[in-house]
Design a protein around this motif. Structure first.
Motif, PDB file in Angstrom:
ATOM      1  N   THR A   1       9.376 -28.572 -12.770  1.00 40.09           N
ATOM      2  CA  THR A   1       8.401 -27.704 -12.249  1.00 40.09           C
ATOM      3  C   THR A   1       7.306 -28.620 -11.481  1.00 40.09           C
ATOM      4  O   THR A   1       6.057 -28.493 -11.985  1.00 40.09           O
ATOM      5  CB  THR A   1       7.567 -26.829 -13.281  1.00 40.09           C
TER       6      THR A   1
ATOM      7  N   GLU B   1      14.047 -22.995 -12.296  1.00 42.04           N
ATOM      8  CA  GLU B   1      13.482 -21.713 -12.256  1.00 42.04           C
ATOM      9  C   GLU B   1      12.172 -21.183 -12.658  1.00 42.04           C
ATOM     10  O   GLU B   1      11.350 -20.490 -12.318  1.00 42.04           O
ATOM     11  CB  GLU B   1      14.467 -20.749 -13.011  1.00 42.04           C
ATOM     12  N   ASP B   2      11.762 -22.132 -13.618  1.00 43.87           N
ATOM     13  CA  ASP B   2      10.302 -21.991 -14.275  1.00 43.87           C
ATOM     14  C   ASP B   2       9.412 -22.563 -13.327  1.00 43.87           C
ATOM     15  O   ASP B   2       8.090 -21.948 -13.581  1.00 43.87           O
ATOM     16  CB  ASP B   2      10.209 -22.741 -15.556  1.00 43.87           C
ATOM     17  N   ASP B   3       9.596 -23.006 -12.313  1.00 43.17           N
ATOM     18  CA  ASP B   3       8.642 -23.357 -11.151  1.00 43.17           C
ATOM     19  C   ASP B   3       8.498 -22.265  -9.945  1.00 43.17           C
ATOM     20  O   ASP B   3       7.662 -22.222  -9.265  1.00 43.17           O
ATOM     21  CB  ASP B   3       9.121 -24.741 -10.590  1.00 43.17           C
TER      22      ASP B   3
ATOM     23  N   LEU C   1      10.075 -20.638 -25.570  1.00 40.11           N
ATOM     24  CA  LEU C   1       9.460 -21.303 -24.588  1.00 40.11           C
ATOM     25  C   LEU C   1       7.794 -21.004 -24.642  1.00 40.11           C
ATOM     26  O   LEU C   1       7.011 -21.710 -24.508  1.00 40.11           O
ATOM     27  CB  LEU C   1       9.939 -20.961 -23.270  1.00 40.11           C
TER      28      LEU C   1
ATOM     29  N   THR D   1       7.856 -18.602 -10.868  1.00 38.03           N
ATOM     30  CA  THR D   1       7.098 -17.634 -11.244  1.00 38.03           C
ATOM     31  C   THR D   1       5.660 -18.221 -11.159  1.00 38.03           C
ATOM     32  O   THR D   1       5.449 -19.172 -11.831  1.00 38.03           O
ATOM     33  CB  THR D   1       7.489 -17.040 -12.466  1.00 38.03           C
TER      34      THR D   1
ATOM     35  N   ARG E   1      15.656 -20.076 -24.858  1.00 37.14           N
ATOM     36  CA  ARG E   1      14.204 -19.972 -24.233  1.00 37.14           C
ATOM     37  C   ARG E   1      13.317 -18.913 -24.990  1.00 37.14           C
ATOM     38  O   ARG E   1      12.111 -18.835 -24.361  1.00 37.14           O
ATOM     39  CB  ARG E   1      14.681 -19.578 -22.767  1.00 37.14           C
TER      40      ARG E   1
ATOM     41  N   GLU F   1       1.888 -18.397 -12.519  1.00 38.32           N
ATOM     42  CA  GLU F   1       1.271 -18.096 -13.821  1.00 38.32           C
ATOM     43  C   GLU F   1      -0.263 -17.802 -13.437  1.00 38.32           C
ATOM     44  O   GLU F   1      -0.802 -17.998 -12.343  1.00 38.32           O
ATOM     45  CB  GLU F   1       1.151 -19.357 -14.680  1.00 38.32           C
TER      46      GLU F   1
ATOM     47  N   VAL G   1      13.421 -26.289 -20.320  1.00 36.39           N
ATOM     48  CA  VAL G   1      12.447 -26.061 -19.435  1.00 36.39           C
ATOM     49  C   VAL G   1      13.434 -26.204 -18.048  1.00 36.39           C
ATOM     50  O   VAL G   1      14.095 -27.477 -18.109  1.00 36.39           O
ATOM     51  CB  VAL G   1      11.360 -27.271 -19.208  1.00 36.39           C
TER      52      VAL G   1
ATOM     53  N   THR H   1       8.241 -16.650 -20.752  1.00 31.49           N
ATOM     54  CA  THR H   1       7.923 -17.534 -19.902  1.00 31.49           C
ATOM     55  C   THR H   1       7.363 -18.969 -20.316  1.00 31.49           C
ATOM     56  O   THR H   1       7.035 -19.047 -21.434  1.00 31.49           O
ATOM     57  CB  THR H   1       6.615 -16.681 -19.266  1.00 31.49           C
ATOM     58  N   LEU H   2       7.214 -19.755 -19.276  1.00 33.39           N
ATOM     59  CA  LEU H   2       6.949 -21.231 -19.630  1.00 33.39           C
ATOM     60  C   LEU H   2       5.492 -21.176 -19.882  1.00 33.39           C
ATOM     61  O   LEU H   2       4.700 -21.098 -18.661  1.00 33.39           O
ATOM     62  CB  LEU H   2       7.413 -22.164 -18.861  1.00 33.39           C
TER      63      LEU H   2
END
Length: 767
Positions: free
Chosen positions: A418, A325-327, A284, A329, A281, A331, A322, A380-381
């Motif tokens: 996400t 959990e990337d959904d 990413l 935080t 990651r 942005e 992906v 972070t994505l």
């Protein structure tokens, strides 16, 4: 005189150069006396008066004298290296090749005596040697190679090499375009890489870009050397991934993964594969750039099969990074950026003046706001960047099929992992997803439908302020997410009730109805798509989504369609799918008996739109076993304008009656007493047909009906099954029949208007 011979000669052999030899003898005496000042004075005279003289012979004598002095000084030469080396290095630039050769000989002797003491002066020695490596004179080049080997031996056996001070010079020289200089650079990188006490891996980000450019050299030997160097670095990376600065090299690999040279591209892609698998990651934040480089490679042909296979592994590995959990935080808000290549990040590598890296011309669409190499980036994505790249590739009509499929797989994956963040981009992605339905490849269309179906069914797409009838505005000529304005008079109470009571409606989000609206609009504006792929698209959607919802919503939308000809064509398409597709077996069974309020509401909704096409309306009644109403409809056909197209549809309906779908209907012909209106309806169709194969087919079927004398219906105390069905379903068939008449009158008016304007008409029957 060869350098080997020169290396073993003593100063006494140069008796013909009395002044330098005399100075060397003086140096020995001064060394014995420990007279440092006089030693420096002798060296200064040899430098200024001889080595830097305007006369070639004096310069030659000065160089030999300096070498002799170094030999005379022995171990103490390290104290005077600066004074000994500088004039010799100056002679490296002499126009006379013989003097350059003597300078090389002199420096060889100086270095050989001083050994490890020369390391503090390594940068100036390396700089001078890098110039001699490209010298056009073979003797000078031969002498420089001998000196080069000596210097490498000293570096290898010493633990005092200043790698930190050397890296800036290496980073500068590595961008040389001269083949010999490149060979010299690579040889030194291989040497430094092999020394256990020197950790060159820490400084790999500083030289990796230059290495990839050397990999594109025209010389096979240099390319091979560079391959070996890169291979050794990659082995070290695999052994010690925890100490590798993956993030600082990601941008460099992205650039060279787009190189036009196959070897550079394949090597960079292999590195990228290892980086993604080893760093995970950490890569990413660079996903948008990686996808920019990888996605086009997925459509390569067999000539670049190796690159394609490695790119596919990169793509799959990156996708696995992906996670849901990337959904979670947030942005920064997505900014609208044009799809154009931004400038190359200035923090990659400083280039020497006058050099031009070929990598600078590579497209970097999708690499924006990449962090500087000197900073550690949070994991972070970068979803905005990824979506921009995917959207960019979907808009590019030149990309290959496999790339388009990969893009759609990415979109589907992002909507699964996400969804909350992806729905921020749905409005911008929706038009291109609709246009992709016109793709030539069935595989692309299937993946596109999967994405659209996920958008239409995901709970993350549900909004409180949108519904089936929210009255959103539309912009002319564009495919927008909009809802048509529905007047109260346009929907009867039963129609609205059908929309509200559909059991599947709660599982669909607000985008579902918008999707249906825009899909029908797409079919309307692109009739070829409807003809060639319409049935295929709708059947696949019925597998991906709820078939009842699809037919319910499309029927509701078509009910307000102003283009009556399109509405008739679309209804015919939907009816054919409903009656023939194996995917809709469950929906047909639901409509067959009309046992539930939901099925009756669905029938009423379909019926009102099916009225755009008289024959499909009859077939719907046959499907739902509303035989009396079917008979009533056929009676109305006498008031309609009979065209060739109309008779063709009747012909097709007769063919359908002979298919397995209507097996139950044919068996009901055995029960004449309870199905009189079925037989009457079939005879009505028979009377509509001219003497054709369809007429003969239906006639033969009706001849098989037993007891034809029972066809006459009489009043009886027993209510027939048909009447039981009509009364038990609580459906207002009279109102439906009146609706059918109103719709057909509108079609008649439109046909007359088209005739008045001279537009093409439906084919009429010529008797």
């Amino acid at each position: 005189r060869s350098p080997e011979k020169f290396a073993h000669m003593c100063p006494d052999s140069y008796s013909f150069l009395s002044s330098p030899l005399f100075s060397a003898r003086l140096v020995r005496e001064f060394v014995a006396q420990n007279n440092t000042a006089q030693i420096k004075h002798v060296i200064q005279i040899l430098s200024q008066e001889f080595a830097l003289s305007q006369h070639p012979h004096s310069r030659k004598g000065g160089l030999i004298g300096l070498a002799a002095c170094s030999i005379a000084l022995g171990k103490d030469s390290g104290l005077y290296l600066k004074e000994l080396i500088e004039p010799v290095l100056t002679c490296f630039n002499d126009a006379d090749s013989r003097l350059r050769y003597y300078a090389c000989e002199a420096l060889y002797n100086i270095v050989k005596v001083a050994r490890g003491s020369v390391l503090p002066h390594f940068n100036v020695l390396f700089d001078g040697l890098s110039k001699l490596a490209a010298d056009p004179d073979p003797n000078v080049k031969s002498g420089s190679e001998l000196l080069d080997r000596l210097l490498k031996d000293i570096v290898t056996e010493s633990n005092k090499f200043d790698l930190v001070g050397f890296i800036p010079l290496l980073r500068e020289r590595i961008y040389s375009n001269n083949q010999y200089a490149r060979q010299f650079i690579i040889s030194w990188i291989l040497v430094l890489e092999s020394v256990p006490d020197i950790n060159l891996l820490d400084y790999l980000p500083e030289i990796l870009d230059g290495l990839f450019q050397i990999l594109g050299d025209n010389s096979k030997e240099i390319r091979k050397m560079c391959e070996v160097a890169l291979g050794e670095f990659l082995k070290e990376i695999k052994k010690n991934p925890s100490s590798v600065k993956f993030a600082e090299m990601a941008n460099i690999l992205v650039i060279h993964c787009q190189a036009s040279d196959d070897l550079i591209q394949l090597t960079a892609m292999c590195w990228m594969r290892e980086f993604i698998q080893l760093a995970g990651r950490v890569m990413l934040p660079y996903s948008s750039g990686i996808l920019t480089a990888v996605l086009p490679c997925l459509s390569y042909d067999d000539r670049k099969k190796s690159i394609k296979e490695v790119a596919n592994v990169c793509n799959q590995s990156l996708m696995k990074l992906v996670i849901p959990e990337d959904d979670e935080t947030d942005e920064e808000p997505c900014s609208q950026r044009p799809c154009s290549p931004p400038n190359r990040p200035s923090c990659l590598f400083p280039k020497p003046n006058g050099t031009n890296s070929g990598a600078e011309t590579i497209s970097l669409c999708g690499i924006q706001a990449l962090p500087c190499l000197t900073e550690r980036v949070p994991v972070t994505l970068n979803l905005d960047g990824i979506v921009q790249v995917l959207d960019c590739h979907l808009h590019d009509t030149a990309i290959g099929m496999m790339t388009r499929i990969a893009v759609l797989k990415w979109l589907y994956h992002l909507y699964i992992k996400t969804p909350r963040k992806m729905f921020r981009h749905t409005d911008s992605l929706f038009p291109i997803l609709l246009r992709t339905l016109s793709d030539e490849s069935d595989e692309v269309i299937l993946k596109d439908l999967e994405v659209l179906a996920e958008i239409a069914s995901s709970p993350a797409g549900q909004t409180e302020d949108q519904g089936p009838c929210d009255g959103s505005d539309t912009r002319s000529g564009q495919l927008e997410l909009h809802i048509p304005v529905v007047k109260a008079s346009q929907l009867s109470s039963s129609g609205m009730k059908g929309m509200e009571c559909s059991p599947s409606t709660p599982t669909m989000n607000s985008y579902f109805y918008k999707f249906m609206i825009n899909l029908l609009k797409r079919f309307s504006s692109e009739r070829k798509l409807l003809e060639t792929r319409g049935a295929f698209i709708i059947r696949q959607l019925c597998l991906l989504l709820n078939a009842e919802n699809i037919f319910h919503s499309m029927a509701d939308i078509l009910l307000r369609e102003e283009d009556l000809k399109f509405a008739s064509t679309m209804v015919h398409t939907l009816n054919t799918i409903l009656l023939t597709s194996s995917e809709l077996f469950q929906l047909r069974n639901q409509l067959k008996d009309l046992k539930t309020p939901e099925s009756r509401n669905l029938f009423c909704c379909l019926y009102r739109s099916w009225c755009h096409n008289p024959v499909t309306t009859v077939s719907l009644c046959f499907l739902t076993q509303n035989y009396k109403h079917a008979y009533d409809l056929i009676q109305k056909f006498g008031d309609l304008e009979v065209t060739v197209d109309f008779l063709t549809e009747v012909d097709k309906l007769v063919q359908l009656i002979e298919c397995p779908i209507f097996t139950y209907l044919r068996l009901q012909l055995l029960d004449v007493k309870n199905n009189p209106y079925l037989i009457k309806a079939l005879y009505g169709l028979l009377m509509l047909l001219p003497q054709s194969s369809a007429f003969q087919l239906l006639s033969h079927r009706l001849q098989c009906v037993p007891n034809p004398e029972l066809l006459q219906t009489t009043d009886s105390t027993k209510t027939t099954l048909g009447f039981k069905k009509a009364t038990s379903t609580n459906i207002d068939y009279l109102e439906l029949l009146q609706h059918f008449e109103r719709v057909q009158n509108k079609h008649l008016e439109v046909r007359h208007q088209r005739t008045g304007r001279g537009e093409p008409q439906d084919r009429r029957v010529v008797l």
